[in-house]
Design an enzyme around this catalytic site. Structure first.
Site, PDB file in Angstrom:
ATOM      1  N   LYS A 208       2.997  54.982   1.742  1.00 58.98           N
ATOM      2  CA  LYS A 208       1.756  54.233   1.515  1.00 58.98           C
ATOM      3  C   LYS A 208       0.564  55.191   1.521  1.00 58.98           C
ATOM      4  O   LYS A 208      -0.268  55.175   0.629  1.00 58.98           O
ATOM      5  CB  LYS A 208       1.621  53.168   2.606  1.00 58.98           C
ATOM      6  N   GLU A 214       6.495  63.803   7.937  1.00 58.77           N
ATOM      7  CA  GLU A 214       7.949  63.857   7.710  1.00 58.77           C
ATOM      8  C   GLU A 214       8.269  63.698   6.224  1.00 58.77           C
ATOM      9  O   GLU A 214       9.080  64.435   5.658  1.00 58.77           O
ATOM     10  CB  GLU A 214       8.655  62.723   8.476  1.00 58.77           C
ATOM     11  N   GLY A 269       3.214  48.498   6.315  1.00 60.76           N
ATOM     12  CA  GLY A 269       4.442  49.261   6.042  1.00 60.76           C
ATOM     13  C   GLY A 269       5.703  48.445   6.292  1.00 60.76           C
ATOM     14  O   GLY A 269       6.609  48.386   5.454  1.00 60.76           O
ATOM     15  N   ARG A 270       5.760  47.787   7.458  1.00 60.63           N
ATOM     16  CA  ARG A 270       6.980  47.060   7.802  1.00 60.63           C
ATOM     17  C   ARG A 270       7.090  45.722   7.078  1.00 60.63           C
ATOM     18  O   ARG A 270       8.053  44.983   7.269  1.00 60.63           O
ATOM     19  CB  ARG A 270       7.071  46.880   9.323  1.00 60.63           C
ATOM     20  N   GLU A 355       7.319  46.783  16.351  1.00 64.17           N
ATOM     21  CA  GLU A 355       6.055  47.405  15.968  1.00 64.17           C
ATOM     22  C   GLU A 355       4.980  46.310  15.839  1.00 64.17           C
ATOM     23  O   GLU A 355       3.798  46.568  16.051  1.00 64.17           O
ATOM     24  CB  GLU A 355       6.206  48.177  14.655  1.00 64.17           C
ATOM     25  N   HIS A 386      33.566  43.901  20.861  1.00 64.82           N
ATOM     26  CA  HIS A 386      34.509  44.817  21.520  1.00 64.82           C
ATOM     27  C   HIS A 386      33.776  45.930  22.251  1.00 64.82           C
ATOM     28  O   HIS A 386      34.374  46.928  22.624  1.00 64.82           O
ATOM     29  CB  HIS A 386      35.488  45.372  20.491  1.00 64.82           C
ATOM     30  N   LYS A 506       1.819  61.345  17.001  1.00 69.13           N
ATOM     31  CA  LYS A 506       1.632  62.087  15.746  1.00 69.13           C
ATOM     32  C   LYS A 506       0.563  63.159  15.930  1.00 69.13           C
ATOM     33  O   LYS A 506       0.720  64.297  15.504  1.00 69.13           O
ATOM     34  CB  LYS A 506       1.143  61.150  14.631  1.00 69.13           C
TER      35      LYS A 506
HETATM   36  C1  G6Q Z   1       4.792  50.279   9.436  1.00 68.53           C
HETATM   37  C2  G6Q Z   1       4.195  51.500   9.922  1.00 68.53           C
HETATM   38  C3  G6Q Z   1       4.995  52.767   9.664  1.00 68.53           C
HETATM   39  C4  G6Q Z   1       4.844  53.344   8.270  1.00 68.53           C
HETATM   40  C5  G6Q Z   1       5.380  54.772   8.266  1.00 68.53           C
HETATM   41  C6  G6Q Z   1       5.316  55.424   6.916  1.00 68.53           C
HETATM   42  O1  G6Q Z   1       4.292  49.194   9.508  1.00 68.53           O
HETATM   43  O2  G6Q Z   1       2.909  51.574   9.483  1.00 68.53           O
HETATM   44  O3  G6Q Z   1       6.366  52.603   9.927  1.00 68.53           O
HETATM   45  O4  G6Q Z   1       5.516  52.557   7.337  1.00 68.53           O
HETATM   46  O5  G6Q Z   1       4.664  55.539   9.215  1.00 68.53           O
HETATM   47  O6  G6Q Z   1       4.014  55.477   6.449  1.00 68.53           O
HETATM   48  P1  G6Q Z   1       3.701  55.874   4.969  1.00 68.53           P
HETATM   49  O7  G6Q Z   1       4.311  54.856   4.074  1.00 68.53           O
HETATM   50  O8  G6Q Z   1       2.216  55.941   4.859  1.00 68.53           O
HETATM   51  O9  G6Q Z   1       4.347  57.228   4.746  1.00 68.53           O
END
Ligand code: G6Q
Length: 543
Positions: A208, A214, A269-270, A355, A386, A506
């Site tokens: 996003k 990463e 994001g989620r 989250e 199990h 971070k």
């Molecule tokens: C979700 C969070 C988080 C995000 C990641 C990746 O709700 O905001 O999990 O999706 O940190 O972020 P980017 O899509 O910006 O790389």
């Protein structure tokens, strides 16, 4: 928002009183006194049947919980979200994942923009691209069609795509290979690419912000790998596409923004697997199936928006979670899909639920004086039976469980499916009713072993049933949990859509990285533990 603090609401006080009266009652008694509850305490929507009768709740409990939802202004806040108001207050953003699945032709104007029209513009571009990749029309740098798609992303830009790919694998193109790289641990990308040829591999860099360290590290290594194999930077254009809201950074990385698929700051994001973040899903299952998935999401959205609270699946599930967390002190909720294709669903739900509702201040910034989001976790059945189910059956903690099953397997074989589903019903039954001391004795058990074999029962479950796992059903299932999370967050008065808690780590990692990389001993000014760990790591690294 509501002004009365949660614990001062009349319905909350009534629930406290009610819990004192019925909290200790056993499901055996509740069923004996009310044999019809199994037929009555159920609800259905968007192809999902929910049996919630094996909860430690009566009609009166449900009535009071619905009253709590009303008093917490769930309906008003839900409508605010659907109208595009800025319900994510700490980030001052609208929360409009529901607009991602509104049908073509519908309209939702937010601050002067028809967001549904924009959504469909992107969906159409995604469909065109997915078709070109699927048909072989999209060629790599050497003129070969694409055979491998590698999604690079993390968190919300990874968990949705990987879960949806696994869940809908049955509908996917089997001659295409899909991989998902998220971890900055280089093993992830090395293992994901080691058996692939670069000239038939496409990287979808999903981020996003396009600023996540990463993802950028993995994208740079992917580019090195590709350029290393194909011998020229020019190859990047045909082998990298981006999904992002940040065109500037995408261009800086060297991806042509003509090959970028956008979304908006009102998609968390989620909550983004049904936005352009689902590009890899669409390539895998095709645009038609992707649209069916969106229709499933939308059907559940409409149910959540319009059904009476007492018959509303996400509301019922959200309220029951509140009932256990706040009145029984429950710390965790298990979600066990009896469907192998849903093996990544619990991991996906962990992010969605934890989250979203792992917050300790209210929308007004007041520290809460009650518990909020529980730990969600799970594994597919029957495997979990199990291993860890022992603790759910006979441990000292109360862990409500959602069991998810289907009427038919997508891969029927002999009597496997009946065996699988018999376990769903048997587990729910054993958890609820257990086995009494008398029953154990009547089996002629050695008296010394009797206490070990007693199953106290009274462990609650929700059972969710659907006909079969289709794209439509997956959409409905995800939307069910999304809105259950919203219901819980609204009762608790928290912001379910921010995630400030992930920021500090971070920032600190960015400070520590140069200290690990420095060729000379850095001047360390952290606490004594962090300083010693860094020195120890630097020594290990050089040894
Ligand atoms: C979700 C969070 C988080 C995000 C990641 C990746 O709700 O905001 O999990 O999706 O940190 O972020 P980017 O899509 O910006 O790389």
């Amino acid at each position: 928002m509501t002004t009365t603090p949660l614990r001062d609401r009349a319905s909350w006080k009534a629930l406290e009183q009610h819990h004192a009266e019925i909290g200790g009652r056993h499901l055996r008694e509740l069923f004996a006194e009310d044999p019809g509850r199994g037929e009555r305490m159920c609800a259905e929507a968007a192809g999902l049947y929910l049996d919630y009768s094996k909860n430690r709740a009566t009609d009166e409990t449900m009535r009071l919980l619905v009253e709590l939802a009303r008093e917490s202004e769930l309906e008003r806040r839900r409508d605010m979200m659907f109208r595009g108001e800025r319900v994510n207050t700490s980030e001052r953003r609208s929360v409009l994942h529901v607009a991602l699945r509104m049908p073509k032709g519908a309209s939702l104007v937010v601050e002067g923009v028809d967001v549904v029209a924009e959504v469909h513009e992107v969906l159409d571009r995604m469909a065109g691209f997915a078709q070109r990749v699927r048909s072989g029309e999209w060629k790599g740098h050497t003129g070969k069609p694409i055979k491998n798609i590698v999604n690079i992303g993390i968190g919300g830009s990874d968990l949705g795509p990987v879960m949806a790919y696994e869940a809908l694998r049955h509908y996917s193109r089997r001659d295409l290979t899909f991989r998902f790289v998220s971890n900055v641990d280089s093993t992830d990308i090395v293992e994901a690419t080691r058996d692939l040829f670069a000239d038939e591999t496409l990287f979808v860099v999903s981020s996003k912000t396009f600023g996540t360290s990463e993802t950028l590290a993995n994208a740079h290594s992917a580019r090195d790998w590709l350029v290393g194999q194909l011998g020229t930077e020019e190859a990047v254009a045909r082998h990298f596409v981006a999904v992002s809201t940040n065109a500037e950074r995408v261009a800086e990385f060297g991806i042509d923004t003509a090959n970028m698929f956008g979304f908006w700051d009102w998609v968390g994001g989620r909550y983004s697997m049904d936005s352009a973040i689902g590009l890899s899903t669409m390539v895998a299952i095709g645009p038609e199936h992707f649209r069916e998935m969106l229709a499933g999401f939308h059907e559940m959205d409409e149910h959540f928006r319009t059904a009476p609270l007492g018959e509303n699946l996400p509301v019922l599930m959200g309220l029951l979670a509140v009932w256990y967390v706040n009145f029984f002190g429950v710390q965790s909720i298990g979600v066990m899909p009896y469907e192998q294709y849903l093996k990544r669903f619990p991991a996906y739900l962990q992010q969605l639920t934890m989250e979203s509702n792992g917050k300790h201040v209210t929308l007004d910034g007041e520290v809460v004086d009650y518990d909020t989001g529980p730990v969600y976790w799970g594994e597919p059945g029957t495997n979990g039976q199990h291993s860890f189910y022992q603790l759910i059956h006979q441990g000292t903690r109360l862990i409500p469980v959602d069991l998810i099953g289907f009427g038919a397997s997508l891969n029927p074989l002999r009597d496997h499916h009946d065996l699988l589903m018999a376990n769903v019903f048997a587990q729910a039954q054993a958890l609820a009713f257990g086995k009494t001391e008398e029953e154990v004795r009547a089996e002629g058990t050695d008296p010394g072993v009797v206490p070990h074999r007693v199953m106290r029962g009274n462990r609650p479950t929700n059972v969710l049933l659907a006909q079969r796992l289709t794209p439509h059903l997956l959409g409905a299932l995800v939307a069910l949990y999304e809105h259950s999370v919203f219901t819980q967050g609204t009762i608790w008065g928290i912001d379910s859509f921010d995630q400030w808690g992930v920021e500090l780590g971070k920032v600190l990692a960015a400070q520590i990285t140069p200290e690990l990389e420095s060729p000379t001993d850095p001047d360390l000014t952290h606490d004594s533990s962090t300083n010693t760990l860094i020195r120890h790591y630097r020594a290990l690294k050089q040894s």
